[in-house]
Design a protein around this motif. Structure first.
Motif, PDB file in Angstrom:
ATOM      1  N   LEU A 108       0.809  -1.223   0.000  1.00 26.50           N
ATOM      2  CA  LEU A 108       0.000   0.000   0.000  1.00 26.50           C
ATOM      3  C   LEU A 108       0.843   1.274   0.000  1.00 26.50           C
ATOM      4  N   ASP A 109       2.165   1.114   0.097  1.00 28.92           N
ATOM      5  CA  ASP A 109       3.031   2.284   0.237  1.00 28.92           C
ATOM      6  C   ASP A 109       2.883   3.239  -0.947  1.00 28.92           C
ATOM      7  N   GLN A 110       2.983   4.518  -0.600  1.00 28.35           N
ATOM      8  CA  GLN A 110       2.792   5.545  -1.621  1.00 28.35           C
ATOM      9  C   GLN A 110       3.929   5.545  -2.653  1.00 28.35           C
ATOM     10  N   ARG A 111       5.156   5.254  -2.180  1.00 26.05           N
ATOM     11  CA  ARG A 111       6.299   5.377  -3.080  1.00 26.05           C
ATOM     12  C   ARG A 111       6.684   4.075  -3.770  1.00 26.05           C
ATOM     13  N   VAL A 112       6.678   2.965  -3.006  1.00 24.39           N
ATOM     14  CA  VAL A 112       7.159   1.702  -3.580  1.00 24.39           C
ATOM     15  C   VAL A 112       6.076   0.629  -3.658  1.00 24.39           C
ATOM     16  N   GLY A 113       4.856   0.957  -3.264  1.00 22.48           N
ATOM     17  CA  GLY A 113       3.779  -0.036  -3.231  1.00 22.48           C
ATOM     18  C   GLY A 113       3.304  -0.468  -4.606  1.00 22.48           C
ATOM     19  N   ILE A 114       2.948  -1.738  -4.697  1.00 20.42           N
ATOM     20  CA  ILE A 114       2.542  -2.293  -5.989  1.00 20.42           C
ATOM     21  C   ILE A 114       1.154  -1.803  -6.412  1.00 20.42           C
ATOM     22  N   PHE A 115       0.271  -1.504  -5.467  1.00 17.25           N
ATOM     23  CA  PHE A 115      -1.078  -1.044  -5.834  1.00 17.25           C
ATOM     24  C   PHE A 115      -1.023   0.281  -6.590  1.00 17.25           C
ATOM     25  N   ASN A 116      -0.244   1.221  -6.045  1.00 18.08           N
ATOM     26  CA  ASN A 116      -0.121   2.504  -6.730  1.00 18.08           C
ATOM     27  C   ASN A 116       0.504   2.335  -8.104  1.00 18.08           C
ATOM     28  N   LYS A 117       1.486   1.432  -8.196  1.00 18.87           N
ATOM     29  CA  LYS A 117       2.167   1.195  -9.473  1.00 18.87           C
ATOM     30  C   LYS A 117       1.163   0.689 -10.522  1.00 18.87           C
TER      31      LYS A 117
END
Lengths: 272, 416
Positions: A108-117
């Motif tokens: 869920l991380d903003q920088r390295v999270g897979i969902f944002n990617k």
């Protein structure tokens, strides 16, 4: 009997005893009667946590059950390679809840999270999202993580129930021209009543006792909106060192769970 | 050999045999020490101590957020360490619970007892008795990126000294581009904001607690409101990155290291981290300013104490005394950019000309630490009133609601 005495009756008696004391984690304890219980009514966060825990339980139980039932139906028949699918669906269950929660923190991380990617690559969002910044999205991602983590267990329980129904009943229904939903309504669900009761009772107990995912993923935030009742017991006992008060909440919670389970058991009992 | 000589020889041998295990026992003493994970400094100290021979120390490093919980649980289970490095604001609570050894006589016998940092020494004292001495010294201050100041058209050698100047600097830096921000704070970290945000209030003459720490003044002190409005304005104007709202402290240090942040609160622990990990950054430091000037700092860090249940009190004290000695303070503290525990050594041959180290040291002169047995519940608890108030006021914009909530919850906790 020895096992039950050592691991249930004695700890329960000890918790009950502590709940009538001012019992700091370190230091001297003193008898205060029912003060811890009367304090509960004035504890804003306790009431908030109870409310949150029930809302969470109501929201997380249906998807776990429905998805578990669908998956159990899909992997019911012993066809080729079905074991692989059963294993894949069950795999998250064997991961510890703490480990899976940490995994979700990363995803869920903003920088390295897979969902944002993924969402960025699909152009569904313009900039990385802070999933844990708002109470609603925080709750939703927690529910998603718990469904992913526990649905396999419900699937296995329901699968056992499904496989215990004799095929002859379905064959007879086919001869009578019954469709899928009629068979579901008049054969599957009634004959699975006991299994459904077990799956629902275990799911509800697990949800009411939820702690790890809130402690690790949201840390009770944002704005203390995801503090479950067990989290509040933990905070009182180990953060504020009020073991007596934590014990009182535990006893009340035990009462709530016994009541809830009894109601579920009564509603879903076998009727002959 | 006459019988008398035989008896004499046997007695001499017995003395040697008796003495051997004693000396071996001394060599074999291994003490346990717990510390919260705040950098490599303690490990370096322990390595140096163990390398001397004699009693040894086995270090256990505990995540900062879990230290109090684990320490409390260990004490309750009768498994507390011989030595503990404790966040100074918890020292009174542990001393009050009778879990720390009274070291008053040992401390008073030190020739430099009066030279130990006063704020830390005060928090190591409970009801007139001394239970802990200063160990890891942190005074909060603001670190700034001189490169970004220059790029924003600001004078990198003249840092802000009032809230307005800080706001203007943050605006100018944020205007550089969309990826650059003027200021940073960890919006979901309770302790970080006690360390770096409370001083804004103190420096302006305000406080969230009364002078005798007996009641909350959140709703009654106008400076508290103004301080919340100040941060809220920076948040509303986008001078702080959005990700700060969910930073539980894990990016408290690293965010500034990205080189896209103009200013951020920090402590002495940040100096080596930034210098080692980001040598490309041109760094400056200034004291946390008040609304119209002045300065304040949170006197933080750790004190060190001996557990009341230790079997090795003399050896433990020997370590404490060695740690406070002039040689250790100079070679293992000052030489490594760390603030010394002795006032007379704050400025030393190593800190001369080093702005960052001097700012960190001089911050202690305007340092302040709340003395409260419920400090954890009020300020440091991630679910406590301090963080909830900050989030509701700064992130949500409901300042009235936040002040009322803060006042009510502080009062409830302080009334027991």
């Amino acid at each position: 009997m020895l096992f039950v005495t050592v691991f249930f009756i004695i700890p329960l008696a000890m918790t009950l005893f502590m709940s009538f004391h001012d019992w700091p984690l370190i230091g001297e304890q003193s008898w205060i009667g029912t003060t811890n219980y009367t304090e509960l009514a004035k504890d804003r966060q306790y009431l908030k946590s109870l409310d949150f825990t029930f809302r969470y339980t109501l929201l997380v139980t249906p998807p776990i059950f429905i998805l578990g039932f669908i998956l159990a139906s899909l992997v019911r028949h012993n066809i080729r390679f079905i074991g692989i699918f059963r294993t894949i669906f069950f795999l998250p269950v064997v991961i510890g809840l703490g480990v899976s929660s940490l995994l979700w923190v990363w995803m869920l991380d903003q920088r390295v999270g897979i969902f944002n990617k993924i969402l960025l690559d699909l152009h569904l969002i313009e900039k990385p999202q802070l999933f844990l910044a708002k109470p609603t999205t925080a709750m939703n991602v927690i529910i998603l993580s718990v469904v992913w983590k526990t649905v396999g267990f419900t699937m296995i329980l329901l699968l056992a129930g499904l496989q215990s129904i004799p095929d002859e009943l379905y064959e007879s229904a086919d001869v009578d021209g019954a469709g899928y939903f009629r068979k579901l309504l008049y054969i599957t669900l009634p004959l699975m009543r006991r299994t459904i009761a077990l799956a629902l009772i275990l799911s509800v107990i697990g949800s009411v006792l939820a702690f790890d995912q809130f402690y690790i993923i949201t840390r009770g935030g944002p704005r203390n909106s995801t503090i479950s009742i067990v989290y509040w017991i933990f905070n009182n006992s180990f953060t504020y060192w009020k073991m007596g008060y934590g014990s009182a909440i535990s006893i009340v919670l035990l009462g709530i769970l016994v009541t809830l389970s009894s109601i579920q058991y009564y509603v879903l009992r076998e009727r002959y | 050999m006459t019988p008398r000589r035989i008896v004499f020889a046997v007695l001499i041998m017995a003395l040697f045999i008796g003495a051997l295990p004693l000396s071996a026992q001394d060599e074999d003493v291994t003490m346990t020490m717990w510390v919260r994970n705040i950098g490599t400094q303690v490990q370096e100290l322990i390595d140096a101590w163990n390398a001397r021979g004699g009693s040894q120390i086995e270090l256990t490093v505990i995540p900062p957020n879990e230290f109090v919980t684990k320490m409390g649980a260990a004490i309750a289970a009768g498994e507390s360490p011989d030595i503990a490095s404790i966040d100074l604001i918890y020292a009174p609570a542990f001393a009050a619970a009778g879990q720390l050894l009274d070291i008053t006589d040992w401390v008073d016998a030190l020739s430099y007892a009066d030279d130990l940092l006063p704020a830390h020494s005060e928090l190591g004292t409970y009801q007139g008795r001394k239970y802990a001495v200063p160990f890891l010294i942190e005074g909060s201050f603001i670190i700034y990126n001189k490169g970004l100041f220059e790029a924003a058209g600001l004078d990198p050698e003249v840092p802000p000294s009032t809230w307005d100047e800080l706001l203007e600097a943050a605006r100018a830096i944020s205007a550089i581009d969309d990826e650059t921000y003027g200021y940073y704070f960890a919006g979901a970290c309770a302790g970080c904001n006690a360390f770096t945000y409370l001083p804004f209030i103190w420096a302006s003459g305000g406080d969230v607690l009364s002078d005798d720490y007996s009641e909350a003044t959140i709703a009654t002190d106008p400076i508290v409101r103004e301080a919340l409005e100040f941060y809220r304005l920076m948040w509303e104007e986008g001078l702080i990155p959005e990700g700060a709202s969910i930073d539980d402290g894990s990016s408290f240090v690293s965010a500034f290291g990205t080189g896209t942040i103009g200013m951020a609160g920090t402590g002495a622990f940040g100096i080596n981290t930034y210098r080692n990990d980001h040598p490309e950054l041109n760094l400056g430091a200034f004291h946390i300013p008040g609304k119209d000037g002045g300065a304040a700092s949170f006197g933080g860090g750790d004190v060190i104490a001996i557990g009341s249940g230790t079997q090795h009190p003399e050896e433990a004290w020997e370590f404490l005394e060695w740690m406070m000695s002039e040689e250790t303070q100079l070679e293992l503290y000052a030489a490594r950019n760390r603030t010394t525990v002795r006032v007379s050594m704050l400025e030393n041959e190593y800190s001369a000309g080093d702005d960052l180290v001097l700012t960190a040291a001089s911050a202690l002169a305007v340092g302040h630490s709340p003395y409260s047995l419920v400090y954890n519940d009020l300020f440091n608890d991630p679910n406590g009133p301090w963080l909830e108030m900050i989030q509701i006021a700064i992130l949500d914009g409901d300042i009235d609601g936040a002040l009322q909530l803060g006042q009510d919850r502080f009062t409830q906790i302080m009334s027991g």
